[in-house]
Structure formats: C-alpha cells, structure tokens
Design a protein around this motif. Structure first.
Motif, PDB file in Angstrom:
ATOM      1  N   SER A 128       0.834  -1.196   0.000  1.00 48.56           N
ATOM      2  CA  SER A 128       0.000   0.000   0.000  1.00 48.56           C
ATOM      3  C   SER A 128       0.872   1.250   0.000  1.00 48.56           C
ATOM      4  N   PHE A 184       0.368   5.840   0.436  1.00 49.49           N
ATOM      5  CA  PHE A 184      -0.517   6.933   0.796  1.00 49.49           C
ATOM      6  C   PHE A 184      -0.592   7.916  -0.366  1.00 49.49           C
ATOM      7  N   ASP A 185      -1.815   8.329  -0.719  1.00 45.63           N
ATOM      8  CA  ASP A 185      -1.971   9.307  -1.792  1.00 45.63           C
ATOM      9  C   ASP A 185      -1.723  10.714  -1.253  1.00 45.63           C
ATOM     10  N   THR A 186      -1.912  11.739  -2.084  1.00 48.42           N
ATOM     11  CA  THR A 186      -1.620  13.119  -1.683  1.00 48.42           C
ATOM     12  C   THR A 186      -2.566  13.626  -0.597  1.00 48.42           C
ATOM     13  N   LYS A 187      -3.696  12.985  -0.430  1.00 47.21           N
ATOM     14  CA  LYS A 187      -4.654  13.374   0.611  1.00 47.21           C
ATOM     15  C   LYS A 187      -4.425  12.613   1.915  1.00 47.21           C
ATOM     16  N   GLY A 188      -3.414  11.726   1.929  1.00 46.19           N
ATOM     17  CA  GLY A 188      -3.099  10.961   3.126  1.00 46.19           C
ATOM     18  C   GLY A 188      -3.885   9.676   3.281  1.00 46.19           C
ATOM     19  N   LYS A 189      -4.658   9.324   2.275  1.00 44.46           N
ATOM     20  CA  LYS A 189      -5.464   8.099   2.319  1.00 44.46           C
ATOM     21  C   LYS A 189      -4.637   6.928   1.803  1.00 44.46           C
ATOM     22  N   SER A 190      -4.693   5.814   2.504  1.00 46.81           N
ATOM     23  CA  SER A 190      -3.956   4.617   2.113  1.00 46.81           C
ATOM     24  C   SER A 190      -4.645   3.939   0.936  1.00 46.81           C
ATOM     25  N   GLN A 191      -3.859   3.592  -0.077  1.00 45.57           N
ATOM     26  CA  GLN A 191      -4.375   2.893  -1.260  1.00 45.57           C
ATOM     27  C   GLN A 191      -3.704   1.526  -1.332  1.00 45.57           C
ATOM     28  N   ASP A 192      -4.516   0.479  -1.499  1.00 46.95           N
ATOM     29  CA  ASP A 192      -3.938  -0.863  -1.560  1.00 46.95           C
ATOM     30  C   ASP A 192      -4.390  -1.663  -2.783  1.00 46.95           C
TER      31      ASP A 192
END
Length: 104
Positions: free
Chosen positions: A11, A13-21
């Motif tokens: 995973s 983290f995107d630019t908004k701080g949300k984890s992407q997996d």
C-alpha cells in the motif's frame, strides 16, 4: 520467498493521506508521483533554449549527412550478417539466422 515478501509494496498513501492498496490506486499514485517530478508547471521554449545553450554539438556536417542519406542493399546485408545468428529475436519474433539463411 521471504525476500520477495519483504520487497513487495502492499500500500501507499496518496496526496490526501489516504492509504491505497488496490492495483489501480497504487498505479495512479506512482504515475502521479513521477509525472510531477518530471514535468514543469510553467514550461516554455525559452527554458529549453537556455538549457541547451551550453551543450556543444559533437556531430559534424558529414556525420549529419551520412545519417540522413539512403542506405544501400550492401549495408543492410553487412548489418544482417554481422548479427549473431541465434541471439535474441527481433520485434517480429525472427532470429537473425532466418534472414541470413533466406537472404537470396
């Protein structure tokens, strides 16, 4: 096998701080990152001209003419027969040996 697990990105983290997996999420994050570091927000032709001013051309007029000239059948034959016959195939899937044997 343990090394492969250790070196695997699960995973980001995107630019908004949300984890992407998900694969799509990871691909977008990586693509956006490299696009941002290899692009300019305000490109101009003037910047390119400034950057290339200090670069001296090593190509002579004779070299440029030779690159732009038509190649002969003899040059193509020399190139084909100069290749290793059974090394990696070309983009068409054929090895050099095919062209060497079928030259006539």
């Amino acid at each position: 096998m343990a090394r492969m697990k250790k070196n695997f990105i699960t995973s980001l983290f995107d630019t908004k701080g949300k984890s992407q997996d998900t694969e799509e999420g990871l691909t977008k994050i990586i693509s956006d990152f490299f696009s941002s570091i290899f692009s300019s927000s305000n490109p101009s032709e003037l910047d390119i001209l400034k950057a290339s001013k200090g670069i001296k051309s090593r190509m002579t007029g004779i070299m440029s003419e030779a690159l732009g000239s038509q190649y002969s059948a003899e040059e193509v034959k020399d190139a084909i027969f100069g290749l290793s016959p059974t090394k990696a195939p070309g983009p068409d899937g054929f090895h050099a040996i095919f062209f060497q044997k079928a030259w006539g």
